[in-house]
Write a protein that holds these residues in place. Sequence first.
Motif, mmCIF file in Angstrom:
data_model
loop_
_atom_site.group_PDB
_atom_site.id
_atom_site.type_symbol
_atom_site.label_atom_id
_atom_site.label_comp_id
_atom_site.label_asym_id
_atom_site.label_seq_id
_atom_site.Cartn_x
_atom_site.Cartn_y
_atom_site.Cartn_z
ATOM 1 N N MET A 1 0.829 -1.208 0.000
ATOM 2 C CA MET A 1 0.000 0.000 0.000
ATOM 3 C C MET A 1 0.864 1.260 0.000
ATOM 4 O O MET A 1 0.650 2.186 -0.765
ATOM 5 C CB MET A 1 -0.936 -0.009 1.215
ATOM 6 N N ALA A 2 1.884 1.261 0.869
ATOM 7 C CA ALA A 2 2.746 2.439 0.961
ATOM 8 C C ALA A 2 3.474 2.672 -0.353
ATOM 9 O O ALA A 2 3.617 3.808 -0.816
ATOM 10 C CB ALA A 2 3.736 2.288 2.105
ATOM 11 N N THR A 3 3.935 1.577 -0.977
ATOM 12 C CA THR A 3 4.668 1.703 -2.235
ATOM 13 C C THR A 3 3.785 2.263 -3.336
ATOM 14 O O THR A 3 4.193 3.141 -4.099
ATOM 15 C CB THR A 3 5.227 0.336 -2.664
ATOM 16 N N SER A 4 2.549 1.784 -3.417
ATOM 17 C CA SER A 4 1.640 2.264 -4.452
ATOM 18 C C SER A 4 1.272 3.726 -4.224
ATOM 19 O O SER A 4 1.105 4.491 -5.179
ATOM 20 C CB SER A 4 0.369 1.397 -4.488
ATOM 21 N N THR A 5 1.152 4.138 -2.959
ATOM 22 C CA THR A 5 0.834 5.537 -2.650
ATOM 23 C C THR A 5 1.978 6.452 -3.072
ATOM 24 O O THR A 5 1.759 7.509 -3.675
ATOM 25 C CB THR A 5 0.566 5.706 -1.145
ATOM 26 N N LEU A 6 3.216 6.037 -2.781
ATOM 27 C CA LEU A 6 4.373 6.834 -3.176
ATOM 28 C C LEU A 6 4.501 6.882 -4.693
ATOM 29 O O LEU A 6 4.853 7.922 -5.264
ATOM 30 C CB LEU A 6 5.645 6.257 -2.558
ATOM 31 N N ALA A 7 4.214 5.782 -5.338
ATOM 32 C CA ALA A 7 4.284 5.751 -6.799
ATOM 33 C C ALA A 7 3.252 6.686 -7.408
ATOM 34 O O ALA A 7 3.537 7.387 -8.389
ATOM 35 C CB ALA A 7 4.077 4.319 -7.303
ATOM 36 N N ALA A 8 2.054 6.721 -6.821
ATOM 37 C CA ALA A 8 1.008 7.612 -7.323
ATOM 38 C C ALA A 8 1.410 9.070 -7.145
ATOM 39 O O ALA A 8 1.217 9.904 -8.042
ATOM 40 C CB ALA A 8 -0.306 7.328 -6.604
#
Length: 300
Positions: A1-8
């Motif tokens: 979740m954290a990785t996808s948020t940073l990627a977004a």
Amino acid sequence: MATSTLAALSNDLADLTAAGTGSVVQVSGARRPASGVVHGPDTIITTARAIGREDGLQVRLPDDSTVEADLVGWDPSSGVALLRSRSPLHATSPAVSTDTLARSGEIVLALARSWSNVITASAGIVAVVGGPLRTGRRRQLERVIRITAPLHDGFAGGAVFGASGALVGIATAAQIRGYAVVIPASIAWAAAAQLLVSGTPRRGFIGVAVQAVELPPAQRAAGHERALLVVGVTQSGPAESAGINVGDLILEVDGKPVASSEELLDHLGGRKAGETIVLQTLRGGSPRDVSIVVGERPRS
């Protein structure tokens, strides 16, 4: 979740950079190339400090073509300079400014042009929104934004965008306590509008010559120890029309104490011709409020 948020977030910042690229150009004058923001079909906003001169100005566009430009004028209070290109501004689009002042904590993205004319980005947050800020003797910037994004000299005159994509300010090369100083877009656009009309900013003018004096104990009202003694009144000027006489003492302007001629000029610097101000005065020891319609300061 954290990785996808940073990627977004990363993708959003990259998209915002791409969207703002066409609004940022390189400007050059007497100093090293800096940046400018496209204001209109043939106008560019930058800072006077960025160009450093009034002639020999050039604008390098995103497609690497170069056009000559003329200085329309500059605003001494904010340092905003307005240029007009002599040729079309190819591959550019005017920035969309906002009148809404940025808030502390908002994410911002600063864009500039490097010496090789590639887009340079720096992100951060709004650290402080404050003001007024003195920008020289008798001059001040009513509002100023300070951001955490690191900005080198080439960012002077560049664009600072909010997360929505709207322009929130014009970058400068100045810093206060480690934070980069940004001129709010509303102030920059207002200065540009005035420069397009007159080539120089309008300055509030009431037509008095004053001298700072210390009040004797019998004349001290509401804690005022100093005041401005009117030693001259411009014939047919706003002050004379309002009934100000030589010998009057000015204690306050719109409820704010004034103890020096610089403070009076600072108050008037943010006033436009046609606005009304109220002077609290003393005449013969008697307090008196005088309403004055501000005029335009003579260009001299």
